[in-house]
Design a protein around this motif. Structure first.
Motif, PDB file in Angstrom:
ATOM      1  N   TYR A 152      18.625 -10.803  26.653  1.00 18.29           N
ATOM      2  CA  TYR A 152      17.788  -9.767  26.063  1.00 18.29           C
ATOM      3  C   TYR A 152      18.353  -8.352  26.203  1.00 18.29           C
ATOM      4  O   TYR A 152      17.603  -7.389  26.140  1.00 18.29           O
ATOM      5  CB  TYR A 152      16.391  -9.823  26.678  1.00 18.29           C
ATOM      6  N   GLY A 153      19.645  -8.226  26.386  1.00 19.12           N
ATOM      7  CA  GLY A 153      20.211  -6.886  26.427  1.00 19.12           C
ATOM      8  C   GLY A 153      21.312  -6.743  27.454  1.00 19.12           C
ATOM      9  O   GLY A 153      21.876  -7.716  27.964  1.00 19.12           O
TER      10      GLY A 153
ATOM     11  N   HIS B 275      16.241   1.268  28.033  1.00 19.95           N
ATOM     12  CA  HIS B 275      16.222  -0.191  27.843  1.00 19.95           C
ATOM     13  C   HIS B 275      17.491  -0.611  27.113  1.00 19.95           C
ATOM     14  O   HIS B 275      17.778  -0.089  26.032  1.00 19.95           O
ATOM     15  CB  HIS B 275      14.995  -0.576  27.019  1.00 19.95           C
ATOM     16  N   GLY B 276      18.241  -1.542  27.701  1.00 18.20           N
ATOM     17  CA  GLY B 276      19.516  -1.943  27.121  1.00 18.20           C
ATOM     18  C   GLY B 276      19.385  -2.983  26.033  1.00 18.20           C
ATOM     19  O   GLY B 276      20.176  -3.928  25.968  1.00 18.20           O
ATOM     20  N   ASP B 277      18.400  -2.827  25.169  1.00 18.00           N
ATOM     21  CA  ASP B 277      18.128  -3.778  24.103  1.00 18.00           C
ATOM     22  C   ASP B 277      17.919  -2.999  22.811  1.00 18.00           C
ATOM     23  O   ASP B 277      17.872  -1.758  22.805  1.00 18.00           O
ATOM     24  CB  ASP B 277      16.880  -4.589  24.464  1.00 18.00           C
TER      25      ASP B 277
ATOM     26  N   ASN C  86      26.488  -8.073  27.675  1.00 15.01           N
ATOM     27  CA  ASN C  86      25.102  -8.446  27.391  1.00 15.01           C
ATOM     28  C   ASN C  86      24.786  -9.853  27.872  1.00 15.01           C
ATOM     29  O   ASN C  86      25.666 -10.710  27.960  1.00 15.01           O
ATOM     30  CB  ASN C  86      24.815  -8.351  25.890  1.00 15.01           C
TER      31      ASN C  86
ATOM     32  N   ASN D 173      16.774 -10.968  19.378  1.00 16.62           N
ATOM     33  CA  ASN D 173      17.702 -11.530  20.354  1.00 16.62           C
ATOM     34  C   ASN D 173      17.154 -12.787  20.996  1.00 16.62           C
ATOM     35  O   ASN D 173      17.340 -13.023  22.179  1.00 16.62           O
ATOM     36  CB  ASN D 173      18.016 -10.487  21.431  1.00 16.62           C
TER      37      ASN D 173
ATOM     38  N   PHE E 108      23.683  -1.565  32.756  1.00 14.68           N
ATOM     39  CA  PHE E 108      22.600  -0.772  32.172  1.00 14.68           C
ATOM     40  C   PHE E 108      22.211   0.405  33.067  1.00 14.68           C
ATOM     41  O   PHE E 108      22.102   1.548  32.608  1.00 14.68           O
ATOM     42  CB  PHE E 108      21.393  -1.681  31.920  1.00 14.68           C
TER      43      PHE E 108
ATOM     44  N   ASP F 229      17.979   3.417  23.950  1.00 12.54           N
ATOM     45  CA  ASP F 229      18.074   1.978  23.700  1.00 12.54           C
ATOM     46  C   ASP F 229      19.533   1.542  23.706  1.00 12.54           C
ATOM     47  O   ASP F 229      20.415   2.275  24.169  1.00 12.54           O
ATOM     48  CB  ASP F 229      17.381   1.621  22.391  1.00 12.54           C
ATOM     49  N   SER F 230      19.807   0.358  23.171  1.00  9.59           N
ATOM     50  CA  SER F 230      21.161  -0.195  23.235  1.00  9.59           C
ATOM     51  C   SER F 230      22.195   0.621  22.470  1.00  9.59           C
ATOM     52  O   SER F 230      23.392   0.518  22.752  1.00  9.59           O
ATOM     53  CB  SER F 230      21.163  -1.635  22.703  1.00  9.59           C
TER      54      SER F 230
ATOM     55  N   ASP G 160      24.253   2.720  24.824  1.00 10.35           N
ATOM     56  CA  ASP G 160      24.916   2.044  25.934  1.00 10.35           C
ATOM     57  C   ASP G 160      26.371   1.684  25.634  1.00 10.35           C
ATOM     58  O   ASP G 160      26.807   1.662  24.480  1.00 10.35           O
ATOM     59  CB  ASP G 160      24.151   0.763  26.284  1.00 10.35           C
TER      60      ASP G 160
END
Length: 700
Positions: A404-405, A367-369, A401, A132, A411, A390-391, A394
């Motif tokens: 980076y997420g 972590h939203g990535d 976004n 990303n 989030f 992780d993403s 989500d």
């Protein structure tokens, strides 16, 4: 008079034509074209050094070395083409020029973000951080960066339009060998002069800026390759006896816990909230008379929060991944690359998630990535995380976004549905991302004006910091509504700088200072560290410390004895903490001294100390030896994978095969956690997500 002027003009034209003819003739020879290419590359590299990097060059010797250091390796590498014949020689020359120019270009862009240079390990781990980078990359590349390809364009144009003819005659091999020998001789002279000005340049714990300003970018790349190969062989040759030195060091340097704090938060849930790129100066900072982070300010000064105002980030090239490595393992990141990427998959660790899991905690990272960023999907297994949300877990939606997420407000709200299903006590790490370079924020989410320094990188920083603050406020409100706030330790920390040293002028405007010195920049590396728990005796603690110290501090609060663990940090609440903060390049800050390369400052006053007393000299050496030993032994543990040879009493080595973070597996695993002291169970099986209030415009 007319004829005299005409005659003079015709003579000048004739002379110019003769000069151009001679120049074309010279460039139409192999050696003429070769030397022209060398000169162009040499000069453009020097221009890049002066305009694209902040190398801290001072004095005539350093200026001279910076000017000449591109010559040797340019001659050496370009000289490879002289061993070939005809057109092939020209093609090889242009290809080498292109590759070296691209390496220079890549370092210019990388340096703009990280204030550092690319290494072999960074390249090896590129796939783990490239998922990303598009948004940041567009912001990092400047049109002027492409000047590094200008010489290639000139050379190709000369050949393509036959302004210069190719010389296909055979060049004697002795000429090619002479060029090689000359390149080696120039480098030897360069190195000798550098060693005279900076003794032990290549043998001591080094600062990359020094290697490059003395020897050049290509020389640094070769040096880095050698050091990387040495590190790889270290792991292959390591054995259990290598742990003896580490264990002896631990026995000598571990400090006891503070009896007034040990076990005060035993059995509590733990939230580790990662404040992305958040620096200490933002606490209580006002922009145009308005608090930028009112929620974090209040949290910082809460009577049940222990806050540290002399806490520093200690990251290297691994940035966030280094912060995580220190925070959860009390091991430093490596001097080159990211340890999470290069060693996170295969190495043995004794990390916070595994330690607490074996104390009855459920452990989860949020972590939203993408999971692969910084190799988290593999490193977290090595660290013993039960869950990694992780993403893929989500929500998806338009404008959800940024960079980076997932945006922080979305989030953290999304995380609530999984938090309520975790058996308590749990250890939950929440990694925010919105306050990340280049600090983009749409108008609908911006609730404070940008600053007006004129630096586009800096001016958006307060907006994303405010957004993060608002997201934290919503999250804390949810914790209070559900009762989690009163049954949890909430730890917040800034992982690394948000504004690099390349923006000193703008920083001076933000801070209202007249200048921005190296000492100021060192102090600007402070980040927040706050621990809140019900009944905790809070206040602002002035102990000097860093991210390496977080794990033993937290574990002691939770009542976990750390004396048998390999942890290079010390409990910040201990009265015996040494208060010496090591930086990855060998610099350090202590209560008494701030050492920055060759300069030493009085930490309390910022005064440059030029005439140290014998007592000061002895204390400085003691602190420097401590820092050098810390970094060297930590590197030894990671590069040699030494924890595979040592298991603390009562600790069970992590079985990485037990963990699977795929969405379907994670959801199924959560379903099996029913009736295990979960928040949702205490709420009679009803979800608490509806009580989570957010003003995120994307969710309206």
């Amino acid at each position: 008079m007319f004829f005299k002027k005409r005659y003079k003009g015709e003579r000048m034209m004739k002379e110019n034509k003769q000069f151009m003819s001679k120049t074309r003739s010279l460039l139409s020879t192999r050696m003429g074209f070769f030397l022209f290419a060398v000169i162009l590359f040499w000069l453009k590299t020097y221009v890049a050094y002066q305009t694209k990097f902040s190398l801290g060059v001072s004095g005539s010797v350093q200026q001279f070395l910076l000017f000449i250091n591109p010559i040797s390796f340019t001659l050496l590498l370009f000289g490879i083409s002289l061993f070939s014949k005809g057109k092939k020689s020209y093609i090889i020359l242009l290809v080498i020029d292109f590759l070296m120019s691209t390496w220079l270009f890549a370092n210019i862009v990388y340096y703009r973000e990280f204030s550092d240079f690319m290494t072999i390990n960074i390249i090896k781990g590129a796939s783990a951080v490239s998922s990303n980078m598009d948004t940041s990359l567009k912001s990092l590349i400047h049109v002027s960066d492409f000047f590094v390809y200008l010489d290639i364009i000139v050379l190709i144009t000369l050949l393509a339009f036959k302004i210069v003819k190719m010389d296909t005659r055979v060049l004697k091999k002795r000429i090619a060998f002479t060029v090689t020998a000359l390149a080696v001789a120039i480098f030897a002279g360069n190195l000798s002069l550098a060693e005279m000005d900076r003794p032990q340049l290549l043998s001591r714990t080094f600062d990359r800026n020094y290697i490059i300003k003395y020897l050049g970018l290509t020389a640094f790349t070769v040096y880095d390759g050698v050091k990387t190969a040495q590190a790889n062989s270290t792991k292959a040759n390591a054995d259990s006896s290598d742990m003896d030195e580490v264990l002896a060091y631990m026995k000598k340097n571990q400090v006891p816990a503070n009896v007034n704090y040990f076990g005060k938060a035993e059995g509590k849930n733990v939230f580790v909230i990662h404040l992305e790129s958040f620096q200490q100066f933002l606490i209580d900072y006002q922009s145009n008379g308005e608090e930028v982070t009112p929620t974090l300010n209040q949290f910082y000064h809460d009577s049940n929060t222990v806050s540290f105002d002399n806490f520093f980030h200690q990251v290297g090239q691994g940035k966030t991944s280094d912060a995580e490595m220190m925070l959860e393992n009390s091991l430093y990141g490596l001097s080159q690359g990211s340890a999470m990427v290069t060693n996170g998959t295969e190495n043995t660790f004794q990390a916070a998630p595994a330690i607490l899991n074996q104390k009855g905690y459920t452990t989860a990272a949020f972590h939203g990535d993408v999971a692969s960023f910084w190799n988290r999907d593999n490193a977290y297994k090595s660290w013993g995380y039960n869950y990694f949300f992780d993403s893929t877990y989500d929500s998806k939606g338009e404008n959800f976004n940024v960079g980076y997420g997932l945006k922080d407000k979305i989030f953290l709200k999304d995380s609530a549905q999984y938090l309520e299903q975790l058996p308590q006590p749990f250890y939950a790490k929440m990694i925010t991302v919105t306050n990340h370079y280049p600090y983009p924020l749409d108008e609908a989410n911006a609730t404070i004006p940008k600053t007006t320094t004129g630096d586009s990188t800096v001016d958006g920083y307060v907006q994303t910091a405010r957004y993060l603050d608002e997201a934290i406020n919503e999250f804390l409100t949810y914790l209070k509504t559900t009762g989690l706030y009163d049954n949890s330790v909430i730890l917040m920390y800034g992982d690394h700088y948000g504004i690099s040293s390349n923006h000193g002028k703008a920083v001076s405007q933000l801070l209202g200072t007249e200048e921005y010195t190296d000492f100021d920049d060192a102090m600007f590396q402070k980040v927040p560290f706050m621990i809140h728990a019900p009944g905790l005796a809070g206040g602002v603690n002035h102990t000097y410390g860093g991210e390496i110290d977080v794990l033993p501090t937290l574990l002691h609060l939770l009542g976990v004895d750390t004396k048998d663990y390999i942890q290079f940090g010390s409990d910040l609440l201990s009265d015996e903490n040494k208060q010496v903060v090591a930086f990855r390049n060998g610099n350090f800050v202590s209560k008494q001294f701030t050492k920055l390369s060759g300069d030493v400052y009085d930490t309390a006053t910022g005064e440059l100390l030029t005439n140290l007393t014998p007592v000061q000299t002895a204390e400085l050496k003691k602190e420097k030896d401590y820092v050098d030993t810390q970094l060297a032994l930590s590197d030894k543990v990671i590069t040699g994978d030494l924890l595979r040879f040592y298991t603390p009493d009562g600790f069970k080595p992590v079985d990485k095969t037990q963990y699977n973070y795929k969405y379907n597996k994670g959801i199924k695993q959560l379903a099996n956690e029913a009736q295990k002291n979960r928040l949702i169970d205490k709420n009679n099986g009803n979800s608490t997500v509806d009580s989570y209030q957010t003003n995120a415009p994307e969710l309206k």
